[in-house]
Write a protein that holds these residues in place. Structure first.
Motif, PDB file in Angstrom:
ATOM      1  N   GLU A 278      30.942  56.228  57.550  1.00 25.03           N
ATOM      2  CA  GLU A 278      29.486  56.383  57.493  1.00 25.03           C
ATOM      3  C   GLU A 278      29.067  57.152  56.250  1.00 25.03           C
ATOM      4  O   GLU A 278      28.109  56.785  55.556  1.00 25.03           O
ATOM      5  N   GLY A 282      28.444  53.760  54.256  1.00 21.47           N
ATOM      6  CA  GLY A 282      27.360  53.295  55.102  1.00 21.47           C
ATOM      7  C   GLY A 282      27.793  52.307  56.165  1.00 21.47           C
ATOM      8  O   GLY A 282      27.005  51.450  56.587  1.00 21.47           O
ATOM      9  N   ILE A 283      29.036  52.426  56.620  1.00 19.26           N
ATOM     10  CA  ILE A 283      29.543  51.523  57.654  1.00 19.26           C
ATOM     11  C   ILE A 283      29.154  52.074  59.021  1.00 19.26           C
ATOM     12  O   ILE A 283      29.511  53.215  59.348  1.00 19.26           O
ATOM     13  N   PRO A 284      28.432  51.327  59.842  1.00 20.65           N
ATOM     14  CA  PRO A 284      28.007  51.822  61.157  1.00 20.65           C
ATOM     15  C   PRO A 284      29.203  52.195  62.030  1.00 20.65           C
ATOM     16  O   PRO A 284      30.297  51.631  61.908  1.00 20.65           O
ATOM     17  N   GLU A 285      28.989  53.153  62.916  1.00 22.31           N
ATOM     18  CA  GLU A 285      30.072  53.648  63.764  1.00 22.31           C
ATOM     19  C   GLU A 285      30.716  52.527  64.570  1.00 22.31           C
ATOM     20  O   GLU A 285      31.954  52.467  64.678  1.00 22.31           O
TER      21      GLU A 285
END
Length: 396
Positions: A278, A282-285
């Motif tokens: 994240e 910016g990779i969603p959980e």
């Protein structure tokens, strides 16, 4: 990028390489893939494809008689890839880059022994510097917990030898803060990492992240191979490659993984993946939790500042949707690019056409990815040395 036509020397290597990849048997004079008239025609297609590389070689090869059969006999993980006999020997330099002592010798290394366990290694001059602080003690000869053989070792000073971890942490913090003012410790992070005899064991103390290489303690981190599947791409895969910020205190501007970070703050490797994914990309959980642990790589050698590093990196694979694009978030990365595997291999081999190289320890994790996905042929020279070199130090 436009396809590259290799120089004459590279062409000859790839012609030789195609015979081994295509299954030529020196002992029997037979080709393992195909039968009857097909093998010779198929082999010709394989020669052209490996001589010119993909996609140019693939287009030319497809026009040759028997091309379809030749392509179908190659493992899908190797189709369209420019792999030749000297590929793996050239990749071995990535192992050497992380596992060398420079102009130092093993005899110059002093173990840091606490409660009978070796938790770090330092060079002699660093051992003397640490001992002069009163936090550590430098002893001669052989003692309990020291490595086999004779020689000095570093331990906690007597008044700290039986102290709780919190008290030792405070004493070490005062020491490292002073070394920071003197310019010995640089790149301060305000982040503590645990010092322990093995991963997951109770820490004997904690130390500022920027100072842990000074003590030569074992470091643990996570590295994530972010990839996508594309049947039209060489090897059927594409890999996300990050370019580190030119403002980074270490290895500015070099290539990196989509997600990587030190394990600290009592987090597990999996929790660190989610946190760093994240913060960095910016990779969603929910997507980050799909990352799968695949093993580890380890190395022991001097870093860019001449300090001894003995690190273990937990490797993760994260398959990403083809329409997903990571975004730089915390300023540690300038950009992300989706590369085909030929371009990745060229960079690992030292091709300057694609700019700055991988950060040295990142190269090890990428090599592990290529091996596990069947990109590098086990029959090629240097394969066993490459695989074993990725885990150069024993870890626990």
């Amino acid at each position: 990028p436009p396809p590259r036509v290799p120089a004459a020397g590279a062409l000859r290597r790839r012609v030789l390489g195609c015979f081994l990849v295509s299954g030529w048997s020196k002992s029997t004079g037979t080709r393992r893939h195909g039968a009857g008239r097909g093998p010779r025609r198929g082999l010709a297609a394989g020669v052209v494809m490996r001589m010119l590389g993909a996609p140019l070689g693939l287009a030319v090869a497809c026009a040759l008689p028997g091309a379809a059969r030749a392509l179908s006999t190659l493992p899908s993980s190797q189709r369209g890839l420019s792999i030749h006999l000297d590929t793996i020997p050239r990749l071995l330099k990535c192992i050497d880059a992380c596992n060398h002592l420079g102009d130092r010798r093993e005899e110059d290394i002093v173990p840091l022994v606490i409660h009978g366990d070796t938790v770090g290694e330092v060079f002699e001059e660093t051992a003397s510097l640490l001992a002069s602080s009163g936090v550590f003690k430098l002893s001669d000869g052989v003692g309990a917990g020291a490595r086999a053989g004779s020689g000095p070792w570093l331990s906690l000073a007597p008044d700290l030898a039986g102290a709780p971890a919190e008290q030792v942490t405070e004493a070490v913090a005062a020491l490292t803060a002073g070394l920071r003012q003197e310019g010995v410790v640089t790149g301060w992070r305000d982040e503590l990492v645990a010092v322990s005899p093995s991963f997951g064991a109770p820490p004997v103390f904690e130390v500022e992240r920027a100072a842990y290489p000074l003590l030569g303690v074992r470091g643990y981190g996570i590295h994530v191979n972010g990839f996508t599947r594309d049947p039209s791409a060489p090897g059927g895969l594409q890999l996300w490659v990050a370019t580190r910020s030119k403002q980074k205190q270490t290895w500015p501007g070099l290539r990196d993984h989509i997600v990587a970070g030190q394990i600290s703050g009592g987090l597990s490797p999996e929790e660190t993946v989610v946190k760093e994914a994240e913060e960095e990309a910016g990779i969603p959980e929910a997507l980050a939790r799909e990352a799968r642990g695949t093993g580890f790589v380890s190395y022991r050698g001097v870093d860019e500042q001449g300090r001894l590093k003995n690190d273990c990196l937990f490797c993760f694979d994260l398959e990403l949707p083809r329409d997903f694009e990571p975004q730089p978030v915390d300023g540690e990365v300038d950009s992300f690019e989706l590369w085909d595997l030929n371009r990745v291999l060229s960079l690992l081999e030292g091709d300057v056409e694609f700019g700055e190289p991988y950060k040295p320890n990142c190269a090890l994790v990428v090599l592990d990815f290529l091996i596990r996905h069947g990109v590098l042929p086990p029959s090629h020279p240097g394969y066993l040395e490459l695989v074993s070199g990725l885990r150069a130090t024993g870890q626990r």
